[in-house]
Design a protein around this motif. Structure first.
Motif, short mmCIF file in Angstrom:
data_model
loop_
_atom_site.label_atom_id
_atom_site.label_comp_id
_atom_site.label_asym_id
_atom_site.label_seq_id
_atom_site.Cartn_x
_atom_site.Cartn_y
_atom_site.Cartn_z
N TYR A 11 96.00 -101.30 52.59
CA TYR A 11 96.32 -100.87 54.07
C TYR A 11 97.81 -100.63 53.90
O TYR A 11 98.50 -101.72 53.87
CB TYR A 11 95.68 -101.49 54.95
N ASN A 36 88.31 -114.41 58.63
CA ASN A 36 88.72 -112.99 59.20
C ASN A 36 89.45 -112.55 58.30
O ASN A 36 90.65 -113.12 58.11
CB ASN A 36 89.10 -113.14 60.67
N GLY A 37 89.61 -111.04 58.02
CA GLY A 37 90.69 -110.51 57.31
C GLY A 37 90.55 -110.81 56.01
O GLY A 37 91.45 -110.38 55.14
N ALA A 38 89.54 -111.37 55.46
CA ALA A 38 89.52 -111.77 53.90
C ALA A 38 89.20 -110.41 52.85
O ALA A 38 89.48 -110.48 51.82
CB ALA A 38 88.40 -112.71 53.70
N GLY A 39 88.84 -109.33 53.63
CA GLY A 39 88.45 -108.12 53.01
C GLY A 39 86.98 -107.81 52.87
O GLY A 39 86.73 -106.78 52.25
N LYS A 40 86.07 -108.30 53.61
CA LYS A 40 84.74 -108.16 53.33
C LYS A 40 84.30 -107.00 54.00
O LYS A 40 83.53 -106.23 53.23
CB LYS A 40 84.22 -109.44 54.26
N THR A 41 84.71 -106.58 55.08
CA THR A 41 84.51 -105.19 55.61
C THR A 41 84.92 -104.06 54.80
O THR A 41 84.17 -103.18 54.42
CB THR A 41 84.75 -105.07 56.81
N THR A 42 86.08 -104.17 54.26
CA THR A 42 86.43 -103.29 53.22
C THR A 42 85.71 -103.10 51.86
O THR A 42 85.75 -102.04 51.71
CB THR A 42 88.34 -103.66 52.94
#
Ligand code: ATP
Length: 230
Positions: A11, A36-42
């Protein structure tokens, strides 16, 4: 069934995923855990083809789909259940279910969906927006199964749901697995994860830092929960 190799995503200046490689075999349920923010959704979005600027490769059933757009991946058997569930609020349950074209020989025709998800049968004329969170989650799962998904990418399906619904979602995932469906599941509920999944990847700052089996997850539950901030 699903193979991800050397995946990278950014990003702007920030690295969201860095050289992530993982695989999910046929009929396997694999979780992705991480803060949170580790990149799972990405990672799930890259697998579905929703980010055109990623680097690395994605293969489905041995076929390279890196260049394929999302609708083509869906036709090839990839199903994405986003964290917001993606339900059309103004359409009925049945319209939501039948909107994506079903695969020619879908193992989950509408009759079978309604048997497996009686709550959706009872609410088939209800607007999607009037369903409870748990019912919407069921609808989102049912929709990708009906469309012919052989690999599910599920983003925190149990988040915010009552324990009884979490249990039902577990049964659905186990049932899908018995029919050879593979699942890559973002899941923070470790206890749930270790009851439905075969293996787990721990993601930290966009990298896979550990690969764990259920025995390890159970043995290290306290440590992992503290690490995840739960
Ligand atoms: P969460 O559980 O909080 O959703 P996650 O593990 O799914 O976390 P991602 O949502 O994939 O993580 O985010 C990975 C990194 O990319 C985070 O540092 C996040 O802040 C950043 N990020 C995510 N979306 C954007 C965006 N649209 N613009 C800028 N940065 C983003």
């Amino acid at each position: 069934m699903l193979e991800i190799k050397g995946l990278g995503a950014r990003y702007g200046e920030a690295t969201a995923l860095d050289e992530v490689s993982l695989h999910v075999d046929e009929g396997e349920v694999v979780t992705l855990v991480g803060r949170n923010g580790a990149g799972k959704t990405t990672l799930l979005r890259c697998a579905m083809g929703l980010r055109r600027d990623m680097t690395g490769r994605v293969a489905l059933a041995g076929r390279d789909i890196t260049a394929a757009p999302p609708h083509r991946r869906a036709r090839l058997g990839l199903g994405y259940v986003p964290d917001d569930r993606g339900i059309y609020a103004g359409l009925s349950v049945e319209e939501n279910l039948t909107l994506p074209p079903a695969a020619p020989r879908s193992a989950w025709p509408l009759t079978r969906i309604y048997e497996a998800f009686p709550v959706l049968a009872a609410r088939r004329r209800f607007p999607g927006g009037k369903l409870s969170g748990g019912e919407q989650q069921m609808l989102a799962l049912a929709r990708v199964l009906r469309a012919g998904a052989r690999v599910l990418l599920c983003d925190e399906p149990t988040e915010g749901l009552a324990p009884v619904i979490v249990q039902q979602i577990g049964e659905i995932l186990r049932g899908a697995k018995e029919h050879g469906v593979s699942v890559l599941l973002v899941e923070q509920n470790l206890r749930f994860a270790s009851t439905v999944a075969d293996r787990h990847y721990l993601l930290a700052q966009g990298r896979v830092v550990e690969s764990l089996d259920n025995t390890e997850v159970r043995r290290r539950e306290g440590e992992l929960l503290a690490y995840l901030g739960l």
